[in-house]
Design a protein around this motif. Structure first.
Motif, PDB file in Angstrom:
ATOM      1  N   SER A 128      -1.275  -1.189  -9.947  1.00 38.70           N
ATOM      2  CA  SER A 128      -0.045  -1.506 -10.680  1.00 38.70           C
ATOM      3  C   SER A 128       1.100  -0.573 -10.306  1.00 38.70           C
ATOM      4  O   SER A 128       2.270  -0.917 -10.470  1.00 38.70           O
ATOM      5  N   ARG A 135       1.313  -5.818 -10.333  1.00 40.57           N
ATOM      6  CA  ARG A 135       1.825  -5.445 -11.660  1.00 40.57           C
ATOM      7  C   ARG A 135       2.223  -6.707 -12.436  1.00 40.57           C
ATOM      8  O   ARG A 135       1.883  -6.860 -13.607  1.00 40.57           O
ATOM      9  N   VAL A 193       2.235  -1.477 -16.401  1.00 38.39           N
ATOM     10  CA  VAL A 193       2.231  -2.911 -16.710  1.00 38.39           C
ATOM     11  C   VAL A 193       3.340  -3.264 -17.701  1.00 38.39           C
ATOM     12  O   VAL A 193       3.895  -4.371 -17.667  1.00 38.39           O
TER      13      VAL A 193
END
Length: 234
Positions: A128, A135, A193
């Motif tokens: 991510s 992501r 995230v």
């Protein structure tokens, strides 16, 4: 050539002790970016993913004897993805993030899986961080906020008194080192995230963020095994 030789051995059905020794050697070698160039291929990534139980097979994590192999394979993947742009691109093609979320699900209510969870979460953090498409995939397709929040909740052993209120236990013992490390990796991945989540659109998203906020408050009231680890957790 040494890396290629190790991967050739790992591709075969060898003893667990041999697999662990090979993976430990590969983990050390994979810190060198130059070494990785000839071995970062789709086939070699799939070998490591299979050993890390990052495949489409739905088998539960039952054989404790295999756990050291899973952990070492995850460590190797962490190094390779961190050090190789090719591996980062291949990870999207191989749907690695989805496999990691699936492995986290398999870890639920299991004993002796803290190390597996920790390096699974670390790999999700790296993906991510290094790949914006992954992501987005985590946030939009894989319910990454929910998956990572549940992993954090599990690491902190949160107990609920109300929907968005965790129980406060002043006499609770500090987290173990493994629990703290799992929580830290989950927090790092959650940060990535949710980085672009300034605008919450749905009722479900609103619930997820309120739920996460309650867990984060509980986290700030939780002690780690040492002063340094507590500071890192907070």
């Amino acid at each position: 050539k040494l890396c290629e030789g190790i991967l050739n051995i790992l591709e075969k059905d060898t003893k667990t002790s041999c697999q662990v020794a090979c993976l430990e050697a590969l983990r050390i070698l994979s810190r060198d970016k130059k070494v990785l160039v000839p071995v970062t291929t789709k086939g070699n990534m799939q070998i490591l993913m299979r050993l890390a139980k990052l495949d489409a097979v739905e088998d539960p994590l039952e054989r404790v004897s295999e756990f050291p192999v899973i952990v070492e394979a995850l460590k190797c993947l962490c190094n390779i993805i961190f050090n190789s742009a090719v591996a980062q691109k291949l990870s999207l093609e191989l749907n690695l993030a989805a496999m990691l979320c699936s492995l986290l699900e398999k870890c639920k209510d299991q004993q002796f899986v803290d190390d597996i969870k920790c390096f699974d979460l670390r790999l999700l953090f790296l993906l991510s961080l290094l790949h914006t498409d992954i992501r987005s995939q985590l946030r939009q397709e894989l319910q990454g906020v929910q998956v990572l929040t549940q992993a954090l909740e599990s690491s902190l052993s949160v107990r609920w008194t109300e929907e968005y209120k965790a129980a406060e236990d002043r006499d609770r013992p500090p987290l173990s080192l493994q629990e703290t490390d799992c929580a830290i990796e989950a927090l790092k991945a959650l940060f990535n995230v949710t980085l672009d989540s300034w605008n919450v659109h749905s009722e479900n998203e609103s619930h997820q963020f309120r739920y996460m906020a309650a867990i984060l408050r509980h986290c700030l009231l939780t002690m780690g095994p040492t002063e340094d680890k507590t500071e890192e957790l907070h």
